[in-house]
Design an enzyme around this catalytic site. Sequence first.
Site, mmCIF file in Angstrom:
data_model
loop_
_atom_site.group_PDB
_atom_site.id
_atom_site.type_symbol
_atom_site.label_atom_id
_atom_site.label_comp_id
_atom_site.label_asym_id
_atom_site.label_seq_id
_atom_site.Cartn_x
_atom_site.Cartn_y
_atom_site.Cartn_z
ATOM 1 N N HIS A 21 0.820 -1.222 0.000
ATOM 2 C CA HIS A 21 0.000 0.000 0.000
ATOM 3 C C HIS A 21 0.854 1.273 0.000
ATOM 4 O O HIS A 21 1.956 1.303 0.518
ATOM 5 C CB HIS A 21 -0.990 0.006 1.171
ATOM 6 C CG HIS A 21 -0.375 -0.026 2.539
ATOM 7 N ND1 HIS A 21 -1.105 -0.169 3.681
ATOM 8 C CD2 HIS A 21 0.906 0.081 2.961
ATOM 9 C CE1 HIS A 21 -0.328 -0.146 4.728
ATOM 10 N NE2 HIS A 21 0.905 0.009 4.317
ATOM 11 N N ASN A 22 0.306 2.288 -0.646
ATOM 12 C CA ASN A 22 0.903 3.632 -0.707
ATOM 13 C C ASN A 22 2.180 3.702 -1.537
ATOM 14 O O ASN A 22 2.866 4.731 -1.502
ATOM 15 C CB ASN A 22 1.185 4.194 0.697
ATOM 16 C CG ASN A 22 -0.075 4.463 1.478
ATOM 17 O OD1 ASN A 22 -0.558 3.597 2.192
ATOM 18 N ND2 ASN A 22 -0.634 5.645 1.333
#
Length: 337
Positions: free
Chosen positions: A244-245
Site C-alpha cells: 500500500h501507498n
Amino acid sequence: MPDSRFFQTLSPLSVVELAAKTGGEAVRGGDRMIGSVAPLSSADGGAIAFMGDRKFVAALAATQAGCVIVPEQAVGSVPAEAAVIVSRTPQASWAMASALLHRPLSLDRAIAPSEASEDDSVVIEPGAVLGEGVRIGRGTRIGANTVIGPGVQIGRDCVIGSNVTVGFALIGDRVKLYAGARIGEAGFGATGTAAGAMDIPQLGRVILQDGVTVGANSCIDRGAYDDTVIGENTKIDNLVMVGHNCVIGRNNLMAANTGISGSVTSGDNVIFGGKAGIGDHLTIGEGARVAAGAGVLADIPPGETWSGYPARPIRQFLRETVWLAKQASSRKAPRES
C-alpha cells in the site's frame, strides 16, 4: 475524504462520542462534530487525525485537523484550535474512528454489461460480475469469472484476464491484467492494542496509469489513505507484490517474485530483478537497477545498480564476494591423520 465511489461516509460524531467509542478521553473540544478521518498533513477542520510517534511533532503543530488523537505527553504540541482526544494507543483509536466514519462499499448488486460499457465493442465473458457504478471503456475485454467491484473505472482497449478481482481502483487505457491478478485489496496495516493486533482500515485507491501490465497472480494493495500508483507503461511479472501507498514510476520492470513493501517510491525506468525485496518507506532513484534476489534496506541513488543482502552498490558487493572467496580458498584443509 475517501473517494465516494468506493467508500460510504457515515454520520458525523462528536469528539466526546468518538472518544467513548475508541478508548480515549476527550480533553478539549468535546462538542465538535467530526465527519471524516485523514492524516495530519491533509486533515481539515471536519477531520480527525492522530500522532503516534514523536518524529511527527512538527506535523502535529502545523495540522489543520478539527480533532487529533495523541498520547498524553503530546497535548502541549496540539494547535489551540483543534479538539483533543488522549489515548494510550493513538493509531488504534484512529483506526476505530475510521471504521465509525467510513465504510467500504460492498458488492450487493451486480449490474448488466450494458450499464457499464461505453459501447458495444466491450466484451464481457461468461461469469464476470460488475458492481454498481462500474464504467468500462470501448474495446476492453473482461475475462470469465472476473469480479469488478463497485465504482471501478476501466479505460479503453484494456485486457482483463479470467479470475481477476479489481476493487477501489482507477485503471487507464491499454492496461493488461493477467489471470488471477488482485488489484485493490486492503493493504497490510495493523497496530497494537491491549487486546493484541488490530487491522487499520485502508481508505485509499489503486491507480494504474496507461499501458501498465500486471502479471498472473500478482497483487497490488490499495493505499492506507493516499493512493497506490503504478506509472505509465510499467510492466509487472507474475507473482509480484506491491504494498500500500507505493508510488511506482513510469517504465519500471518488475520480474517475478519481487516484493515491494509499503510506501516505497521509485523513479522512472527502474528495473527489479526476480525475487528482489524492497523494505518499506524507501526511495529507488530514476534508472536504478536492483539485482535478482537483492534485499534493499536503504535508498538507492539514481542510476546505480545494487545487489546482495543487505543490498549495496554492485561493485562493492562484487569486491566483498571476491575477497570472501579468496579468504575461503586460502585456508589450508586440515591434514588427515
